[in-house]
Design a protein around this motif. Structure first.
Motif, PDB file in Angstrom:
ATOM      1  N   MET A 124       0.823  -1.188   0.000  1.00 14.23           N
ATOM      2  CA  MET A 124       0.000   0.000   0.000  1.00 14.23           C
ATOM      3  C   MET A 124       0.869   1.255   0.000  1.00 14.23           C
ATOM      4  SD  MET A 124      -2.235   1.672   2.956  1.00 14.23           S
ATOM      5  CE  MET A 124      -0.654   2.076   3.627  1.00 14.23           C
ATOM      6  N   PRO A 125       1.634   1.428  -1.072  1.00 17.19           N
ATOM      7  CA  PRO A 125       2.429   2.666  -1.085  1.00 17.19           C
ATOM      8  C   PRO A 125       1.548   3.895  -1.302  1.00 17.19           C
ATOM      9  CG  PRO A 125       2.797   1.407  -3.089  1.00 17.19           C
ATOM     10  CD  PRO A 125       1.834   0.613  -2.264  1.00 17.19           C
ATOM     11  N   ILE A 126       2.102   5.020  -0.981  1.00 18.60           N
ATOM     12  CA  ILE A 126       1.416   6.299  -1.175  1.00 18.60           C
ATOM     13  C   ILE A 126       1.841   6.847  -2.530  1.00 18.60           C
ATOM     14  CG2 ILE A 126       1.474   8.691  -0.349  1.00 18.60           C
ATOM     15  CD1 ILE A 126       1.595   7.542   2.481  1.00 18.60           C
ATOM     16  N   HIS A 127       0.908   7.459  -3.235  1.00 17.24           N
ATOM     17  CA  HIS A 127       1.259   8.105  -4.503  1.00 17.24           C
ATOM     18  C   HIS A 127       1.455   9.607  -4.244  1.00 17.24           C
ATOM     19  CE1 HIS A 127       1.586   8.217  -8.862  1.00 17.24           C
ATOM     20  NE2 HIS A 127       0.980   9.386  -8.786  1.00 17.24           N
ATOM     21  N   LEU A 128       2.515  10.152  -4.851  1.00 14.14           N
ATOM     22  CA  LEU A 128       2.882  11.552  -4.569  1.00 14.14           C
ATOM     23  C   LEU A 128       3.018  12.360  -5.855  1.00 14.14           C
ATOM     24  CD1 LEU A 128       5.395   9.813  -2.485  1.00 14.14           C
ATOM     25  CD2 LEU A 128       4.358  11.728  -1.320  1.00 14.14           C
TER      26      LEU A 128
ATOM     27  N   CYS B 199       7.872   4.876  -1.225  1.00 14.12           N
ATOM     28  CA  CYS B 199       6.726   5.398  -2.003  1.00 14.12           C
ATOM     29  C   CYS B 199       7.160   6.354  -3.122  1.00 14.12           C
ATOM     30  CB  CYS B 199       5.717   6.088  -1.087  1.00 14.12           C
ATOM     31  SG  CYS B 199       5.154   5.092   0.290  1.00 14.12           S
ATOM     32  N   PRO B 200       8.080   7.302  -2.887  1.00 17.42           N
ATOM     33  CA  PRO B 200       8.466   8.185  -3.990  1.00 17.42           C
ATOM     34  C   PRO B 200       9.099   7.413  -5.153  1.00 17.42           C
ATOM     35  CG  PRO B 200       9.134   9.126  -1.895  1.00 17.42           C
ATOM     36  CD  PRO B 200       8.688   7.729  -1.617  1.00 17.42           C
ATOM     37  N   ALA B 201       9.903   6.406  -4.832  1.00 18.64           N
ATOM     38  CA  ALA B 201      10.555   5.628  -5.898  1.00 18.64           C
ATOM     39  C   ALA B 201       9.519   4.835  -6.689  1.00 18.64           C
ATOM     40  CB  ALA B 201      11.601   4.696  -5.293  1.00 18.64           C
TER      41      ALA B 201
ATOM     42  N   SER C 197      16.602   2.008  -7.526  1.00 18.42           N
ATOM     43  CA  SER C 197      15.492   2.135  -8.458  1.00 18.42           C
ATOM     44  C   SER C 197      15.916   3.141  -9.531  1.00 18.42           C
ATOM     45  CB  SER C 197      14.246   2.623  -7.711  1.00 18.42           C
ATOM     46  OG  SER C 197      13.168   2.698  -8.596  1.00 18.42           O
ATOM     47  N   PRO C 198      16.297   2.649 -10.715  1.00 18.55           N
ATOM     48  CA  PRO C 198      16.851   3.548 -11.735  1.00 18.55           C
ATOM     49  C   PRO C 198      15.988   4.776 -12.065  1.00 18.55           C
ATOM     50  CG  PRO C 198      17.190   1.278 -12.377  1.00 18.55           C
ATOM     51  CD  PRO C 198      16.314   1.251 -11.163  1.00 18.55           C
ATOM     52  N   PRO C 199      14.643   4.627 -12.202  1.00 21.81           N
ATOM     53  CA  PRO C 199      13.868   5.841 -12.513  1.00 21.81           C
ATOM     54  C   PRO C 199      13.987   6.900 -11.407  1.00 21.81           C
ATOM     55  CG  PRO C 199      12.563   3.871 -12.895  1.00 21.81           C
ATOM     56  CD  PRO C 199      13.792   3.430 -12.187  1.00 21.81           C
ATOM     57  N   PHE C 200      14.026   6.458 -10.156  1.00 24.97           N
ATOM     58  CA  PHE C 200      14.117   7.422  -9.041  1.00 24.97           C
ATOM     59  C   PHE C 200      15.516   8.049  -8.979  1.00 24.97           C
ATOM     60  CE2 PHE C 200      13.804   8.298  -4.269  1.00 24.97           C
ATOM     61  CZ  PHE C 200      12.979   9.389  -4.445  1.00 24.97           C
TER      62      PHE C 200
ATOM     63  N   LEU D  45      12.115  14.338  -0.069  1.00 27.92           N
ATOM     64  CA  LEU D  45      11.329  13.701  -1.120  1.00 27.92           C
ATOM     65  C   LEU D  45      10.529  12.590  -0.464  1.00 27.92           C
ATOM     66  CD1 LEU D  45      13.996  13.562  -3.989  1.00 27.92           C
ATOM     67  CD2 LEU D  45      12.292  15.332  -3.509  1.00 27.92           C
ATOM     68  N   GLY D  46       9.318  12.905  -0.084  1.00 33.79           N
ATOM     69  CA  GLY D  46       8.488  11.938   0.615  1.00 33.79           C
ATOM     70  C   GLY D  46       7.211  12.597   1.089  1.00 33.79           C
ATOM     71  N   CYS D  47       6.467  11.859   1.901  1.00 37.51           N
ATOM     72  CA  CYS D  47       5.168  12.337   2.378  1.00 37.51           C
ATOM     73  C   CYS D  47       5.336  13.234   3.614  1.00 37.51           C
ATOM     74  CB  CYS D  47       4.293  11.129   2.720  1.00 37.51           C
ATOM     75  SG  CYS D  47       4.921  10.236   4.157  1.00 37.51           S
ATOM     76  N   ASP D  48       4.226  13.622   4.192  1.00 36.05           N
ATOM     77  CA  ASP D  48       4.244  14.476   5.390  1.00 36.05           C
ATOM     78  C   ASP D  48       4.952  13.794   6.562  1.00 36.05           C
ATOM     79  OD1 ASP D  48       1.852  14.863   3.638  1.00 36.05           O
ATOM     80  OD2 ASP D  48       1.644  16.653   4.865  1.00 36.05           O
TER      81      ASP D  48
END
Ligand code: SF4
Length: 171
Positions: A1-5, A28-30, A51-54, A109-112
């Motif tokens: 259940m990752p968070i989408h940002l 979650c950011p990755a 994670s190459p895209p991140f 780079l992440g959530c609250d």
């Protein structure tokens, strides 16, 4: 259940500053970045525990900020138990605390919850805490394993946090 940002405007927030420490949450950011670019989150064989895209996203951010005169360094977390910024062990927190003094700002780079971890460590220090991403909702997706040893997410949907308006698709 990752968070989408979603990304936030970091450039404006860092206007006039000279240095910043970028502190990524690597979970979650990755996943968010990999999903929106439709690339594997992890490719164990070619990029073990990265994670190459991140990684590319972070480098792009550094380069954009560098063009505006901001010097940045990344507070990297390579071990899996360091990926979740909201659950960092105490040793990790102490390490960050020792480095914060040297920078004008931190870019989280992440959530609250990630930002709260950093804000707590900054404490009374004059270092500015900038949140580089905002929560859009929960991600609902199908995890897919493919050869040689890749993990991706398919059919992603964003499920709004209770009380937020529904958002369709993955941005
Ligand atoms: S800090 Fe936030 S973004 Fe990072 S793993 Fe925890 S919930 Fe996800």
């Amino acid at each position: 259940m990752p968070i989408h940002l979603n990304d936030l405007d970091v450039a404006t927030e860092t206007e006039g500053l000279r240095s910043a420490l970028i502190i990524p949450c690597y979970m979650c950011p990755a996943i968010t970045v990999a999903t929106r670019e439709k690339k594997p989150f992890i490719q164990f064989i070619s990029n073990f525990l990265k994670s190459p895209p991140f990684e590319k996203y972070i480098k792009g951010l550094q380069s954009a900020l560098s063009e505006r005169g901001l010097e940045t360094k990344v507070f990297e977390s390579r071990f899996v138990h360091h990926w979740f910024l909201c659950m960092w062990p105490s040793g990790r927190r102490r390490k960050l605390m020792r480095q914060i003094d040297s920078y004008d700002a931190t870019i989280v780079l992440g959530c609250d919850s990630a930002t709260e971890t950093v804000r707590e460590l900054v404490g009374a220090n004059s270092c500015k805490v900038i949140q580089g991403m905002e929560v859009v909702g929960f991600m609902n997706a199908k995890m897919k394993f493919s050869l040689p040893c890749n993990i991706s997410f398919e059919d992603c949907r964003i499920i709004p946090v209770s009380g937020q308006k529904a958002k369709r698709g993955v941005k």
